[in-house]
Design a protein around this motif. Sequence first.
Motif, PDB file in Angstrom:
ATOM      1  N   PHE A  12       7.326 -14.581  18.321  1.00 27.28           N
ATOM      2  CA  PHE A  12       7.062 -15.463  19.361  1.00 27.28           C
ATOM      3  C   PHE A  12       7.525 -16.350  19.546  1.00 27.28           C
ATOM      4  O   PHE A  12       8.293 -17.268  19.916  1.00 27.28           O
ATOM      5  CB  PHE A  12       6.418 -14.573  20.084  1.00 27.28           C
ATOM      6  CG  PHE A  12       6.303 -14.988  21.464  1.00 27.28           C
ATOM      7  CD1 PHE A  12       7.644 -15.501  22.628  1.00 27.28           C
ATOM      8  CD2 PHE A  12       4.764 -15.915  22.726  1.00 27.28           C
ATOM      9  CE1 PHE A  12       6.986 -16.127  23.526  1.00 27.28           C
ATOM     10  CE2 PHE A  12       4.431 -16.108  23.000  1.00 27.28           C
ATOM     11  CZ  PHE A  12       5.738 -16.594  24.070  1.00 27.28           C
ATOM     12  N   TYR A 178       2.751 -17.798  26.574  1.00 21.90           N
ATOM     13  CA  TYR A 178       3.540 -16.508  27.425  1.00 21.90           C
ATOM     14  C   TYR A 178       4.957 -16.893  27.257  1.00 21.90           C
ATOM     15  O   TYR A 178       5.325 -17.940  27.661  1.00 21.90           O
ATOM     16  CB  TYR A 178       2.961 -15.653  28.904  1.00 21.90           C
ATOM     17  CG  TYR A 178       2.628 -16.662  29.927  1.00 21.90           C
ATOM     18  CD1 TYR A 178       4.446 -16.595  30.701  1.00 21.90           C
ATOM     19  CD2 TYR A 178       1.881 -18.134  30.450  1.00 21.90           C
ATOM     20  CE1 TYR A 178       4.769 -17.804  31.742  1.00 21.90           C
ATOM     21  CE2 TYR A 178       2.116 -18.641  30.936  1.00 21.90           C
ATOM     22  CZ  TYR A 178       4.143 -18.318  32.069  1.00 21.90           C
ATOM     23  OH  TYR A 178       4.283 -19.511  33.036  1.00 21.90           O
ATOM     24  N   GLN A 182       7.945 -12.208  23.412  1.00 25.30           N
ATOM     25  CA  GLN A 182       6.322 -11.863  23.126  1.00 25.30           C
ATOM     26  C   GLN A 182       6.547 -10.483  23.132  1.00 25.30           C
ATOM     27  O   GLN A 182       7.313  -9.395  24.370  1.00 25.30           O
ATOM     28  CB  GLN A 182       5.299 -12.962  24.663  1.00 25.30           C
ATOM     29  CG  GLN A 182       4.066 -12.470  24.280  1.00 25.30           C
ATOM     30  CD  GLN A 182       2.948 -12.936  25.136  1.00 25.30           C
ATOM     31  OE1 GLN A 182       3.522 -13.119  25.970  1.00 25.30           O
ATOM     32  NE2 GLN A 182       2.000 -14.193  24.343  1.00 25.30           N
ATOM     33  N   SER A 189       3.261 -10.045  29.181  1.00 23.54           N
ATOM     34  CA  SER A 189       4.566  -9.798  29.046  1.00 23.54           C
ATOM     35  C   SER A 189       4.464  -8.177  28.968  1.00 23.54           C
ATOM     36  O   SER A 189       4.888  -7.273  29.117  1.00 23.54           O
ATOM     37  CB  SER A 189       4.323  -9.693  27.007  1.00 23.54           C
ATOM     38  OG  SER A 189       3.106  -8.994  26.203  1.00 23.54           O
TER      39      SER A 189
END
Length: 328
Positions: A12, A178, A182, A189
Motif C-alpha cells: 500500500f 489511509y 489499502q 479502507s
Amino acid sequence: MARVVVTGGGGFVGSHLVERLAAEGNEVTVFDHAEPPPGQLAGAVAPRYVTGDIRDRSQLAEAITPGVEVVYHLAAVVGVDRYLDQPLDVIDINLSGTRNALELAERAGAKVVVASTSEVFGKNPAVPWSENDDRVLGSTATDRWSYSSSKALAEHLTFGFIRQRGLKATIVRYFNVYGPRQRPAFVISRTIHRALRGLAPVVYDDGGQTRCFTFVDDAITATVMAGSSEKADGECFNIGSSDETTVREAVRLAGELAGGEPTTVPVDMRERLGERYQDLHRRIPDATKAYEVLGWRSSTGLREGLARTIAWARANPRWLEQEDSGQV
C-alpha cells in the motif's frame, strides 16, 4: 536522479512511494515477497522488481547493490488481523528483515529510511506523543503487542547502527495512514469497501476511540523529505495529521461520501477475541519536529482524502473484489 530501493514496494504505502520516486526521475528497484497485484504500480516505471523473502539476506542483496544511494525500508507485516493470526511472522519479518536491510545498506554505503509506526507508543495515555515519549504496553501474552514490540526493536536496531556503526538512517513513524490501494482490513479502507458493495459499515466497540488519519500522499511527501535531507540523518519523526477524529465519525463520514448504509454493525472486540486484543483509546502525534526539521506537515483534510480514496475505489473494481479481511 538517485538509485533507490524500496522494500515492500508492492504494498500500500510502498507502491505510492515507488510512484513518487519514479515520477521524480529516480532509478527505483522494488523488493517485495511477490509481484504486485494488477494496477498496484500503475503509472510507475520501476527498472527492476526483485521478488524474495526479506528474511533471506542473499535474496535482498540482489536489490541492495553497490551504488544504491537510499534504501526505503517499508517491508513489514501490518494489520491487527495479522498481528493476532501471525505473531511469529510479524516478529521475524519486522526484526530480521530490518537487520538485513540495515546491514546491506551499510555495505552499499546507502542511507536508510525505516518506516515505523505510532503503535510503538502502545497505550501511553499522555497524548499527543512526541518522538521521545514513553512506551506503555500490555502483557507479552497479548498478541496485540507483537507488532508494537517488533517495530520498537527495529527502531533500536536502527539507532544502534547509527550510533555504533555511523550509518546514515532516519525513522519515520506513520500515524493511521489511509488512501487508495489499502487492503480492506483497516477502519477507512474497510468502511469504503463495504459501503461501495452495499454493506453496512462496522464499528469496533463503541467507536469512541480517536485517531489522526493521515492521507497517504502526505505520508509519502514526508518519507521522501526524510530520504533527501541531511538534517534528518540520525533522527526519528512522527508523521501524522493533527486532526483528532473519533472512529465513529470517520466511519460515518466515509460511509456517507461513499453512499453507503447509514446504520452501522457494532462489534464487541473483547467479547469476540478476549484478552488477545486490546485497543488504544487515543492516538495523537506531536508532529512539531517534522515541521521544524523537514518543513513537513499534513495538508490533506479527512473529507478530501476520503473523497479521493472513494473516487479511486469506484474506478478500480478489482479492489472491490478483494476479501473483506477485518475481524467480524
